[in-house]
Design a protein around this motif. Structure first.
Motif, PDB file in Angstrom:
ATOM      1  N   THR A 152      39.253  26.742  45.307  1.00  0.00           N
ATOM      2  CA  THR A 152      40.288  27.703  44.580  1.00  0.00           C
ATOM      3  C   THR A 152      40.471  28.513  45.246  1.00  0.00           C
ATOM      4  OG1 THR A 152      38.560  27.093  42.501  1.00  0.00           O
ATOM      5  CG2 THR A 152      39.990  29.445  42.573  1.00  0.00           C
ATOM      6  N   VAL A 153      42.095  28.794  45.208  1.00  0.00           N
ATOM      7  CA  VAL A 153      42.563  29.767  45.995  1.00  0.00           C
ATOM      8  C   VAL A 153      43.760  30.611  45.208  1.00  0.00           C
ATOM      9  CG1 VAL A 153      43.731  30.139  47.659  1.00  0.00           C
ATOM     10  CG2 VAL A 153      42.534  28.561  48.041  1.00  0.00           C
ATOM     11  N   VAL A 154      43.103  32.101  45.420  1.00  0.00           N
ATOM     12  CA  VAL A 154      43.663  32.790  44.080  1.00  0.00           C
ATOM     13  C   VAL A 154      44.592  33.829  45.482  1.00  0.00           C
ATOM     14  CG1 VAL A 154      44.070  35.030  42.908  1.00  0.00           C
ATOM     15  CG2 VAL A 154      42.059  32.886  42.506  1.00  0.00           C
ATOM     16  N   ASP A 155      46.443  33.734  45.271  1.00  0.00           N
ATOM     17  CA  ASP A 155      46.921  35.097  46.169  1.00  0.00           C
ATOM     18  C   ASP A 155      46.529  34.468  47.539  1.00  0.00           C
ATOM     19  OD1 ASP A 155      48.136  35.652  44.007  1.00  0.00           O
ATOM     20  OD2 ASP A 155      47.264  37.458  43.475  1.00  0.00           O
ATOM     21  N   GLY A 156      46.177  33.188  47.700  1.00  0.00           N
ATOM     22  CA  GLY A 156      46.071  33.093  49.419  1.00  0.00           C
ATOM     23  C   GLY A 156      44.280  33.760  49.983  1.00  0.00           C
ATOM     24  N   ARG A 157      43.649  33.846  49.196  1.00  0.00           N
ATOM     25  CA  ARG A 157      42.466  34.229  49.040  1.00  0.00           C
ATOM     26  C   ARG A 157      41.527  32.819  48.819  1.00  0.00           C
ATOM     27  NH1 ARG A 157      40.423  39.719  49.624  1.00  0.00           N
ATOM     28  NH2 ARG A 157      38.436  38.421  49.774  1.00  0.00           N
ATOM     29  N   ARG A 158      40.803  32.117  49.441  1.00  0.00           N
ATOM     30  CA  ARG A 158      39.851  31.041  48.888  1.00  0.00           C
ATOM     31  C   ARG A 158      38.393  31.789  48.389  1.00  0.00           C
ATOM     32  NH1 ARG A 158      40.330  26.026  49.848  1.00  0.00           N
ATOM     33  NH2 ARG A 158      41.397  26.843  51.667  1.00  0.00           N
ATOM     34  N   PHE A 159      38.326  30.951  47.190  1.00  0.00           N
ATOM     35  CA  PHE A 159      36.857  31.930  46.648  1.00  0.00           C
ATOM     36  C   PHE A 159      35.398  31.098  47.379  1.00  0.00           C
ATOM     37  CE2 PHE A 159      40.218  33.781  44.046  1.00  0.00           C
ATOM     38  CZ  PHE A 159      38.886  34.428  42.926  1.00  0.00           C
ATOM     39  N   ASP A 160      34.820  31.989  46.565  1.00  0.00           N
ATOM     40  CA  ASP A 160      32.979  31.541  46.855  1.00  0.00           C
ATOM     41  C   ASP A 160      32.246  31.738  45.852  1.00  0.00           C
ATOM     42  OD1 ASP A 160      32.256  33.552  47.147  1.00  0.00           O
ATOM     43  OD2 ASP A 160      32.379  33.489  49.459  1.00  0.00           O
ATOM     44  N   ARG A 161      31.022  31.407  46.065  1.00  0.00           N
ATOM     45  CA  ARG A 161      30.472  31.505  44.508  1.00  0.00           C
ATOM     46  C   ARG A 161      30.756  33.130  43.750  1.00  0.00           C
ATOM     47  NH1 ARG A 161      28.462  27.166  42.978  1.00  0.00           N
ATOM     48  NH2 ARG A 161      28.445  25.036  44.050  1.00  0.00           N
ATOM     49  N   HIS A 162      30.550  33.815  44.859  1.00  0.00           N
ATOM     50  CA  HIS A 162      30.497  35.506  44.775  1.00  0.00           C
ATOM     51  C   HIS A 162      31.702  35.709  44.788  1.00  0.00           C
ATOM     52  CE1 HIS A 162      26.046  34.927  46.136  1.00  0.00           C
ATOM     53  NE2 HIS A 162      26.700  34.109  47.316  1.00  0.00           N
ATOM     54  N   ALA A 163      32.891  35.718  44.279  1.00  0.00           N
ATOM     55  CA  ALA A 163      34.385  36.005  45.179  1.00  0.00           C
ATOM     56  C   ALA A 163      34.356  36.192  43.505  1.00  0.00           C
ATOM     57  CB  ALA A 163      34.911  35.337  45.192  1.00  0.00           C
TER      58      ALA A 163
END
Length: 318
Positions: free
Chosen positions: A77-88
């Motif tokens: 999952t990428v939101v506005d160019g930022r890739r997520f991890d389990r803490h995002a």
């Protein structure tokens, strides 16, 4: 509580709470789309399961903020160019455009909060919070309350299934809402030390917004890469970088998907006498055989089948 399963992504999209946007499928559908919405006196908890890899472009509805929490497929999952991890976590402000790229079917949760409550919280915690939270979207690492927040949301949905009268008694609903907001706000703190932004990021967001505005305004006109460059005053290289970072795919692939989706809508709402060929030509399709294969790969049916269903619907007695 709304608890629904949808065979089509359009129905799922129309039922979303607190946001206004459009899905674009990146892959064929693999499962049904599921949505649960639990409302607690103006604060809404929404849990969604997507049926395909998707790109979602939208904005928060006026009057409410949204806290976005992926439940599966974090690394995809990428939101506005930022890739997520389990803490995002993601934070969406009213009327601010955002883009979510999920390269495989994902599940997520959002908490929609009225502006009045968020502003009241900001006033209370002004020493610790970043006031720009009220005017922009953010992707950041959730605070120490993130685990407790996720556990609470699951418990609320469970109780709403088993003992709804208990949860929705006025006193119980008020207590549940208060606890949900407390953990949501604690997950965002402290913002001042974690939120960052750069001039380059802002410029890329402007370019993407202008490109999306052009695509939205020209739904029935073929759009080419050079049109995006002209509308944004950006080079092809910059356009490619922006789309790859913020949308997760190349601008060429995005334009192909854009054409497929809008052609599908035209086929579903075709007028008497319209054909697959006439509709495809309107969207600049010059190889209808290849288009049909791409369409079937994405939507599971041929364009002619969509058109036939539309014509049968027009003939059905009312």
């Amino acid at each position: 509580m709304t608890n629904a399963s949808y065979a089509e992504f359009d129905e799922f999209e129309a039922s979303l709470y607190g946001v206004n946007g459009r899905y674009m499928l990146r892959s064929a559908q693999r499962r049904d789309w599921r949505l649960r919405v639990l409302e607690l006196n103006g604060v809404a908890l929404m849990a969604g399961q997507e049926g395909a890899a998707t790109i979602y472009s939208g904005a928060g509805m006026p009057g409410c903020f949204n806290l976005f929490l992926p439940l599966s497929g974090h690394e995809c999952t990428v939101v506005d160019g930022r890739r997520f991890d389990r803490h995002a976590i993601g934070w969406m402000a009213p009327d601010r455009m955002f883009h979510i790229d999920a390269s495989r079917p994902a599940s997520w949760m959002t908490i929609s909060m009225p502006c009045e409550l968020v502003c009241r919280w900001m006033a209370t915690y002004a020493d610790n919070a970043d006031l720009s939270l009220l005017a922009r979207n953010l992707v950041l690492t959730g605070g120490p309350s993130l685990g407790a927040l996720l556990a609470l949301t699951q418990r609320l949905l469970f109780i709403d299934d088993r003992q709804p009268a208990q949860l929705h008694h006025p006193a119980g609903e008020q207590t549940a809402r208060s606890e949900l907001l407390r953990l949501a706000f604690n997950t965002l703190l402290p913002l001042a030390a974690r939120s960052t932004d750069t001039a380059r990021h802002q410029n890329h967001r402007r370019i993407l917004s202008q490109a999306m505005d052009l695509l939205a305004a020209a739904r029935h006109t073929p759009i080419l890469l050079e049109d995006l460059c002209a509308a944004t005053s950006a080079s092809e290289r910059t356009i490619r970088n922006v789309f790859n970072r913020y949308v997760g795919i190349s601008p060429h692939r995005y334009l192909v998907l854009h054409r497929l989706h809008h052609a599908r809508q035209a086929l579903k709402h075709a007028k008497a006498g319209e054909t697959v060929t006439s509709i495809c030509m309107r969207f600049g399709v010059w190889d209808i055989g290849r288009f049909a294969m791409q369409y079937r790969r994405l939507f599971g049916v041929l364009p002619s089948q969509t058109l036939r269903a539309s014509h049968l619907g027009m003939q059905a007695p009312h």
